[in-house]
Design a protein around this motif. Structure first.
Motif, short mmCIF file in Angstrom:
data_model
loop_
_atom_site.label_atom_id
_atom_site.label_comp_id
_atom_site.label_asym_id
_atom_site.label_seq_id
_atom_site.Cartn_x
_atom_site.Cartn_y
_atom_site.Cartn_z
N VAL A 107 0.85 -1.21 0.00
CA VAL A 107 0.00 0.00 0.00
C VAL A 107 0.88 1.25 0.00
N ILE A 108 1.96 1.22 0.75
CA ILE A 108 2.85 2.38 0.74
C ILE A 108 3.53 2.51 -0.63
N GLY A 109 3.87 1.39 -1.22
CA GLY A 109 4.47 1.43 -2.55
C GLY A 109 3.54 2.01 -3.60
N VAL A 127 3.81 9.95 -7.72
CA VAL A 127 4.76 10.34 -8.78
C VAL A 127 4.03 10.49 -10.11
N ASP A 128 3.13 9.58 -10.42
CA ASP A 128 2.45 9.62 -11.72
C ASP A 128 1.51 10.81 -11.88
N TYR A 129 0.84 11.22 -10.78
CA TYR A 129 -0.27 12.16 -10.94
C TYR A 129 -0.06 13.52 -10.28
N VAL A 188 1.81 18.23 0.21
CA VAL A 188 2.16 16.89 0.74
C VAL A 188 1.64 15.83 -0.21
N THR A 189 2.54 15.08 -0.80
CA THR A 189 2.11 13.93 -1.61
C THR A 189 3.20 12.85 -1.56
N GLY A 190 2.77 11.60 -1.65
CA GLY A 190 3.70 10.47 -1.65
C GLY A 190 4.24 10.14 -0.28
N THR A 191 3.62 10.70 0.76
CA THR A 191 4.15 10.44 2.10
C THR A 191 3.36 9.32 2.79
N ALA A 192 4.04 8.66 3.73
CA ALA A 192 3.36 7.70 4.60
C ALA A 192 3.48 8.27 6.01
N LEU A 193 2.39 8.79 6.50
CA LEU A 193 2.38 9.51 7.78
C LEU A 193 2.11 8.56 8.93
#
Ligand SMILES: NC(=O)c1ccc[n+]([C@@H]2O[C@H](COP(=O)([O-])OP(=O)(O)OC[C@H]3O[C@@H](n4cnc5c(N)ncnc54)[C@H](O)[C@@H]3O)[C@@H](O)[C@H]2O)c1
Length: 254
Positions: A163-165, A172-174, A240-245
């Motif tokens: 899920v994190i992947g 990255v894509d959007y 904030v994007t692509g982060t796992a908080l």
């Protein structure tokens, strides 16, 4: 608290636990909440709680392992309300509770299908709708076990790492198309899932040790995860994007 005024937001796994608490708090923050779950009486009850508190709720029975059902659910939101602004992909199941060499292929497939492939189906169709309407924000519920492991949980640990992947991949894509994608890594949160797991003898032994592993000295409450999700879904987290908080009482700091 951040606001979600007039946003149409899908919540999966909305019949209980983190999903139900999120429905109630997102609605208080101004969202119209679209409740998806395979547990139909459960989402009917959540919808009643939301509307009883003056909020706006719409429910769609949906098993997230059925791609057609997920696609129809997203289309339904667009048809009814014009567009989808956000999604909290939160539905999931616990680990099979067996060491890897005892895990059947069927058990592995079941957990991966719900906890990872289901998130993929949801994201795929949500992103499709968001691309047509100028963007949106997606938050996936991973887990602290998306970056570390506990014993006898390889199926769940693998799914949550995935899920994190997929969160990072989609970010990255959007990113340039105004779609932000983030994940939350809860520590242990008091929900029906944890009540089920902690009743199992194997986990019962680990339970006290796990509580002590939360430096804050207690397990989390579903509302504490919901509040982080509101921030990630709102414009307050616009960079904030692509982060796992981690929302984990410090679990990952030990
Ligand atoms: N409770 C915790 O300690 C904890 C910790 C880390 C991560 N999480 C994650 O948080 C999320 C919510 O968990 P919770 O603790 O609230 O659990 P829960 O069991 O209380 O709620 C999970 C919800 O998902 C729904 N669901 C399960 N499979 C589904 C499917 N195929 N289609 C549609 N709906 C489905 C269930 O009906 C239920 O409403 C899960 O992804 C879980 O892995 C929980």
């Amino acid at each position: 608290m951040s606001n979600l005024n007039d946003r149409n937001i899908i919540i999966t796994g909305a019949s209980g636990g983190i999903g139900r608490a999120s429905a109630l708090l997102f609605a208080k923050a101004g969202a119209r909440v679209v409740l998806l779950d395979r547990d139909v009486p459960g989402i009917e009850e959540t919808a009643g709680l939301v509307t009883g508190g003056g909020g706006k709720a719409y429910l769609i029975p949906c098993d997230i392992t059925d791609e057609d059902a997920v696609s129809h659910a997203v289309n339904d939101v667009v048809k009814q309300f014009g567009r989808l602004h956000g999604a909290f992909n939160n539905a999931g199941v616990e680990h099979t509770n067996l060491p890897l060499h005892e895990l059947s292929a069927a058990a592995w497939d079941r957990v991966l299908k719900i906890d990872l492939t289901g998130v993929f189906y949801c994201m795929k169709h949500q992103i499709r709708a968001m691309l047509e309407s100028g963007g949106g924000s997606i938050v996936n519920t991973a887990s602290a076990l998306g970056t570390v492991a506990i014993s006898a949980a390889s199926d769940y640990v693998a799914a949550k790492h995935g899920v994190i992947g997929i969160t990072k991949g989609a970010a990255v894509d959007y990113g340039t198309q105004n779609i932000r994608v983030n994940a939350i890594m809860p520590g242990i949160v008091e929900t029906p899932m944890v009540a089920r797991v902690s009743a199992e003898p194997h986990f019962a032994k680990q339970y006290q040790a796990l509580r002590e592993r939360h430096p804050i000295g207690r397990f989390g409450k579903p509302e504490e995860i919901a509040k982080a999700a509101i921030w990630l879904l709102s414009d307050d987290s616009s960079f904030v994007t692509g982060t796992a908080l981690a929302v984990d009482g410090g679990y990952l700091s030990i």
